[in-house]
Design a protein around this motif. Sequence first.
Motif, PDB file in Angstrom:
ATOM      1  N   GLY A 175       1.753  10.035  -4.884  1.00 32.30           N
ATOM      2  CA  GLY A 175       1.757   8.620  -5.228  1.00 32.30           C
ATOM      3  C   GLY A 175       0.351   8.062  -5.269  1.00 32.30           C
ATOM      4  O   GLY A 175      -0.572   8.702  -5.793  1.00 32.30           O
ATOM      5  N   ILE A 176       0.158   6.881  -4.697  1.00 35.07           N
ATOM      6  CA  ILE A 176      -1.161   6.244  -4.733  1.00 35.07           C
ATOM      7  C   ILE A 176      -1.996   6.591  -3.505  1.00 35.07           C
ATOM      8  O   ILE A 176      -2.993   5.929  -3.219  1.00 35.07           O
ATOM      9  CB  ILE A 176      -1.048   4.721  -4.906  1.00 35.07           C
ATOM     10  CG1 ILE A 176      -0.248   4.086  -3.764  1.00 35.07           C
ATOM     11  CG2 ILE A 176      -0.429   4.394  -6.259  1.00 35.07           C
ATOM     12  CD1 ILE A 176      -0.232   2.563  -3.812  1.00 35.07           C
ATOM     13  N   ARG A 190      -5.836   5.266  -8.257  1.00 39.63           N
ATOM     14  CA  ARG A 190      -5.602   4.389  -7.109  1.00 39.63           C
ATOM     15  C   ARG A 190      -5.796   5.142  -5.796  1.00 39.63           C
ATOM     16  O   ARG A 190      -6.334   4.609  -4.824  1.00 39.63           O
ATOM     17  CB  ARG A 190      -4.182   3.813  -7.161  1.00 39.63           C
ATOM     18  CG  ARG A 190      -3.973   2.776  -8.222  1.00 39.63           C
ATOM     19  CD  ARG A 190      -4.874   1.556  -7.989  1.00 39.63           C
ATOM     20  NE  ARG A 190      -4.595   0.899  -6.728  1.00 39.63           N
ATOM     21  CZ  ARG A 190      -5.537   0.610  -5.815  1.00 39.63           C
ATOM     22  NH1 ARG A 190      -6.802   0.936  -6.017  1.00 39.63           N
ATOM     23  NH2 ARG A 190      -5.204  -0.009  -4.688  1.00 39.63           N
ATOM     24  N   ALA A 191      -5.354   6.394  -5.743  1.00 41.27           N
ATOM     25  CA  ALA A 191      -5.503   7.195  -4.526  1.00 41.27           C
ATOM     26  C   ALA A 191      -6.977   7.413  -4.199  1.00 41.27           C
ATOM     27  O   ALA A 191      -7.390   7.302  -3.032  1.00 41.27           O
ATOM     28  CB  ALA A 191      -4.784   8.528  -4.676  1.00 41.27           C
ATOM     29  N   ILE A 228      -1.296  15.748  -4.887  1.00 41.28           N
ATOM     30  CA  ILE A 228      -1.062  16.092  -6.290  1.00 41.28           C
ATOM     31  C   ILE A 228       0.026  15.195  -6.870  1.00 41.28           C
ATOM     32  O   ILE A 228       0.988  14.820  -6.197  1.00 41.28           O
ATOM     33  CB  ILE A 228      -0.694  17.582  -6.470  1.00 41.28           C
ATOM     34  CG1 ILE A 228       0.544  17.963  -5.648  1.00 41.28           C
ATOM     35  CG2 ILE A 228      -1.880  18.464  -6.110  1.00 41.28           C
ATOM     36  CD1 ILE A 228       1.017  19.397  -5.898  1.00 41.28           C
ATOM     37  N   THR A 229      -0.143  14.840  -8.137  1.00 44.02           N
ATOM     38  CA  THR A 229       0.794  13.996  -8.867  1.00 44.02           C
ATOM     39  C   THR A 229       0.601  14.260 -10.349  1.00 44.02           C
ATOM     40  O   THR A 229      -0.407  14.847 -10.752  1.00 44.02           O
ATOM     41  CB  THR A 229       0.553  12.502  -8.556  1.00 44.02           C
ATOM     42  OG1 THR A 229       1.411  11.699  -9.371  1.00 44.02           O
ATOM     43  CG2 THR A 229      -0.880  12.079  -8.834  1.00 44.02           C
ATOM     44  N   ILE A 230       1.565  13.823 -11.173  1.00 44.84           N
ATOM     45  CA  ILE A 230       1.410  13.960 -12.619  1.00 44.84           C
ATOM     46  C   ILE A 230       1.026  12.624 -13.268  1.00 44.84           C
ATOM     47  O   ILE A 230       0.994  12.520 -14.487  1.00 44.84           O
ATOM     48  CB  ILE A 230       2.684  14.530 -13.284  1.00 44.84           C
ATOM     49  CG1 ILE A 230       3.900  13.641 -13.021  1.00 44.84           C
ATOM     50  CG2 ILE A 230       2.934  15.960 -12.819  1.00 44.84           C
ATOM     51  CD1 ILE A 230       5.143  14.076 -13.791  1.00 44.84           C
ATOM     52  N   GLU A 250       0.809  -1.217   0.000  1.00 45.57           N
ATOM     53  CA  GLU A 250       0.000   0.000   0.000  1.00 45.57           C
ATOM     54  C   GLU A 250       0.841   1.264   0.000  1.00 45.57           C
ATOM     55  O   GLU A 250       0.506   2.254  -0.642  1.00 45.57           O
ATOM     56  CB  GLU A 250      -0.920  -0.014   1.224  1.00 45.57           C
ATOM     57  CG  GLU A 250      -1.851   1.182   1.312  1.00 45.57           C
ATOM     58  CD  GLU A 250      -2.761   1.108   2.522  1.00 45.57           C
ATOM     59  OE1 GLU A 250      -3.702   1.919   2.598  1.00 45.57           O
ATOM     60  OE2 GLU A 250      -2.515   0.256   3.393  1.00 45.57           O
ATOM     61  N   HIS A 251       1.953   1.250   0.737  1.00 50.00           N
ATOM     62  CA  HIS A 251       2.841   2.416   0.814  1.00 50.00           C
ATOM     63  C   HIS A 251       4.055   2.166  -0.079  1.00 50.00           C
ATOM     64  O   HIS A 251       4.884   1.306   0.209  1.00 50.00           O
ATOM     65  CB  HIS A 251       3.318   2.637   2.254  1.00 50.00           C
ATOM     66  CG  HIS A 251       2.248   3.124   3.167  1.00 50.00           C
ATOM     67  ND1 HIS A 251       2.023   4.461   3.419  1.00 50.00           N
ATOM     68  CD2 HIS A 251       1.323   2.448   3.891  1.00 50.00           C
ATOM     69  CE1 HIS A 251       1.017   4.589   4.268  1.00 50.00           C
ATOM     70  NE2 HIS A 251       0.576   3.380   4.571  1.00 50.00           N
ATOM     71  N   ILE A 252       4.165   2.927  -1.150  1.00 50.11           N
ATOM     72  CA  ILE A 252       5.268   2.719  -2.087  1.00 50.11           C
ATOM     73  C   ILE A 252       6.405   3.662  -1.701  1.00 50.11           C
ATOM     74  O   ILE A 252       6.674   4.673  -2.362  1.00 50.11           O
ATOM     75  CB  ILE A 252       4.795   2.932  -3.543  1.00 50.11           C
ATOM     76  CG1 ILE A 252       3.643   1.969  -3.849  1.00 50.11           C
ATOM     77  CG2 ILE A 252       5.933   2.668  -4.522  1.00 50.11           C
ATOM     78  CD1 ILE A 252       3.031   2.171  -5.214  1.00 50.11           C
TER      79      ILE A 252
END
Length: 293
Positions: free
Chosen positions: A81-82, A109-110, A100-102, A36-38
């Motif tokens: 990330g997720i 997934r988040a 925020i992510t690109i 779950e935590h990358i």
Amino acid sequence: MTTSALEPRWSTPDLTAAIKDHYDGLIDLYEDLWGEHIHHGYWAEGEPDPGRHAAQVRLVEELIAFGPVPEGARVLDAGCGIGASAVHLAGALGCTVDGITISAEQISRAEAKAAEAKVTDRTRFRLVDAMHTDYPDDTFDVVWALESCELMPDKQAFLAECRRVLKPGGTLLAATWCARDDRLAPDETRLLHRIYRDFVVSHVLPLDAYRDLAAGLGLTDIRTADWSPRVWDTWKLSTDIVKPVVRDPSVIWRLVRAKGMDIFRFLNSVPLMKQAYERDVMRYGVLRATKPR
């Protein structure tokens, strides 16, 4: 092409495209292997091994304490990330979190994780470049950057954006891959360049360089810590996780058909990281700083 390991390895447009392709294409594999935590785990000295997944949660909790992150804070998760950290902050502390992510796949997934944890009312995930956000000045109590600084091609610009969106008195809290120092031998530079290529990151800096950048931006109450001894078991365990995949040709070729030839670089990146920690080329640093009132 730069010969320094402490300067950007990619042009910014190439890096942005590569990050999107990398995470959009491999996010399910990352989650299958890392959970779950990358990100890294945290193993406390003298305590029993809690297991890899518990160690990853422990790292989030240790970073919260290092801030500290106050209950109910408005948080920007820059490079979310997720969404595992955002979900944890919202659930455990009642924070309101913008992640925020690109990567569009990371957003999906988040959002799913937030729904599973029943924190959709306190989380929002957006497709935004963390170096150039659209938030007004003085918006957040905390900017949280967990293993995203290494992705940023312009570290100063990223930290300046973090400072801009923080409220006066707000806290910047970052955990990031770091170089040992700026006196790397040629073979150490080559090792970092291979990691940059295979993990699709821009470059790393020594922890002291982050302290200097934060001070130069007028941030105060700056504290740093080297957590390398607490986190590097991540790569011992990750190498063990990847070994069965590497040793089974049928699994490899199934992954190649699904993910393309970049899967070889992905699988090779794990032992490279283990080597970088063992040789004291890579370290893991944390930084907290305050925006003046």
